[in-house]
Write an enzyme that holds these catalytic residues in place. Structure first.
Site, PDB file in Angstrom:
ATOM      1  N   GLU A  49       0.924  -1.160  -0.088  1.00 43.65           N
ATOM      2  CA  GLU A  49       0.136  -0.080  -0.233  1.00 43.65           C
ATOM      3  C   GLU A  49       1.022   1.135   0.021  1.00 43.65           C
ATOM      4  OE1 GLU A  49      -2.856   0.321   3.158  1.00 43.65           O
ATOM      5  OE2 GLU A  49      -3.780  -1.674   2.478  1.00 43.65           O
ATOM      6  N   ASP A  60      -6.633   9.160   9.416  1.00 46.31           N
ATOM      7  CA  ASP A  60      -5.144   8.583   9.887  1.00 46.31           C
ATOM      8  C   ASP A  60      -4.841   9.145  11.274  1.00 46.31           C
ATOM      9  OD1 ASP A  60      -4.391   7.126   7.637  1.00 46.31           O
ATOM     10  OD2 ASP A  60      -4.342   8.935   6.589  1.00 46.31           O
ATOM     11  N   TYR A 175     -11.104  -4.464   2.747  1.00 48.98           N
ATOM     12  CA  TYR A 175     -10.272  -4.185   3.858  1.00 48.98           C
ATOM     13  C   TYR A 175     -11.069  -4.043   5.148  1.00 48.98           C
ATOM     14  CZ  TYR A 175      -6.503  -1.082   5.825  1.00 48.98           C
ATOM     15  OH  TYR A 175      -5.562  -0.487   6.728  1.00 48.98           O
TER      16      TYR A 175
END
Length: 276
Positions: A49, A60, A175
């Site tokens: 990734e 994040d 994911y």
């Protein structure tokens, strides 16, 4: 067969999970970042990734946010990200690369142009954190027309009705976000992951990776018994941060050492051997 499909087919035959490291393109600079990228497969990465730096990476945690800041300060751009992939593909034709980031830079680049350029560069998949399935056809359709998968998320709050919608027209892999919140800030709840993987497998035959919170060899090994892939990002970009000022070779060597350790634990776990 795409590189992603081929990789997961091999891993399934071998009975093991994929190790998927995340690095931010251009962190802490283009030269060092590429030196890490090109050596990740040799250190055990099955899929890579590659983060597209962005000024407001809201999903994040502090470590990945800081990596974006460092990359942007060093001159990172979408064009340079694609140049890194092109350079990588000159010597590595088999390791899948998935770009991960946010929709704003893609929109600014132009979605159709972006889809063509990522495919031409050798990108295999896209993960766009802030593009929900209700709106993702704006990128999913042009990307898939170019043979590039748009990876969709499953979260701890995804109910069965939404899961059914997610897997329709999903491609590449799924994911699973193992914790509610931002990356790298909480421990992974293994029992919840086990239950989530059972639900996902009842809904689709697509592989499912797990990320957002895996930092140690022990966690990687445990999750590798449950999921089709183990994603580690914050721990790796933190290793970059911890070695700033030590020189390129030191940064590269420390990141690769951590990658080998995490990949080794992931690969040591026989997939599906933990009772459910």
């Amino acid at each position: 067969m795409s590189r992603l499909a081929a990789k997961f087919a091999v891993l399934k035959k071998e009975g093991r999970a994929a190790f998927v490291p995340f690095i931010t393109a251009g962190d802490p600079d283009t030269e060092t970042s590429f030196a890490i990228l090109e050596k990740l497969p040799g250190a055990g990465a099955d899929i890579i990734e590659l983060g597209m730096p962005f000024t407001d990476p809201m999903a994040d945690g502090p470590a990945v946010q800081a990596s974006s800041v460092r990359a942007l300060k060093s001159g990172a751009s979408m064009t340079r990200v694609l140049e890194m992939v092109k350079k990588f593909r000159k010597t590595d034709k088999t390791t899948p690369i998935v770009l991960m980031g946010y929709y704003n830079p893609i929109h600014a680049y132009g979605t159709s142009r972006f889809a063509k350029d990522v495919a031409a560069a050798g990108v295999d998949g896209l993960i766009v954190v802030d593009l929900p399935l209700e709106e993702d056809e704006v990128l999913r359709l042009p990307a898939q027309a170019q043979g590039v998968d748009l990876v969709r998320f499953v979260t701890p709050t995804t109910d069965d009705t939404r899961l059914k919608r997610i897997v329709i027209e999903a491609s590449g892999y799924l994911y699973y976000v193992s914790v509610a919140g931002v990356t790298g800030t909480k421990a992974v709840p293994e029992d919840e992951v086990r239950a989530a993987m059972a639900r996902v497998r009842s809904a689709t035959g697509l592989p499912c990776t797990v990320g957002f919170g895996i930092r140690s060899k022990e966690q990687a090994e445990a999750i590798a018994r449950l999921a089709d892939g183990v994603v580690v990002g914050s721990a790796i970009v933190s290793m970059v941060a911890d070695n700033l000022g030590s020189g390129k070779d030191k940064i590269v060597n420390e990141v690769l050492a951590l990658t080998r350790a995490l990949a080794g634990s992931t690969h040591a776990a026989r997939h599906g051997k933990v009772p459910v």
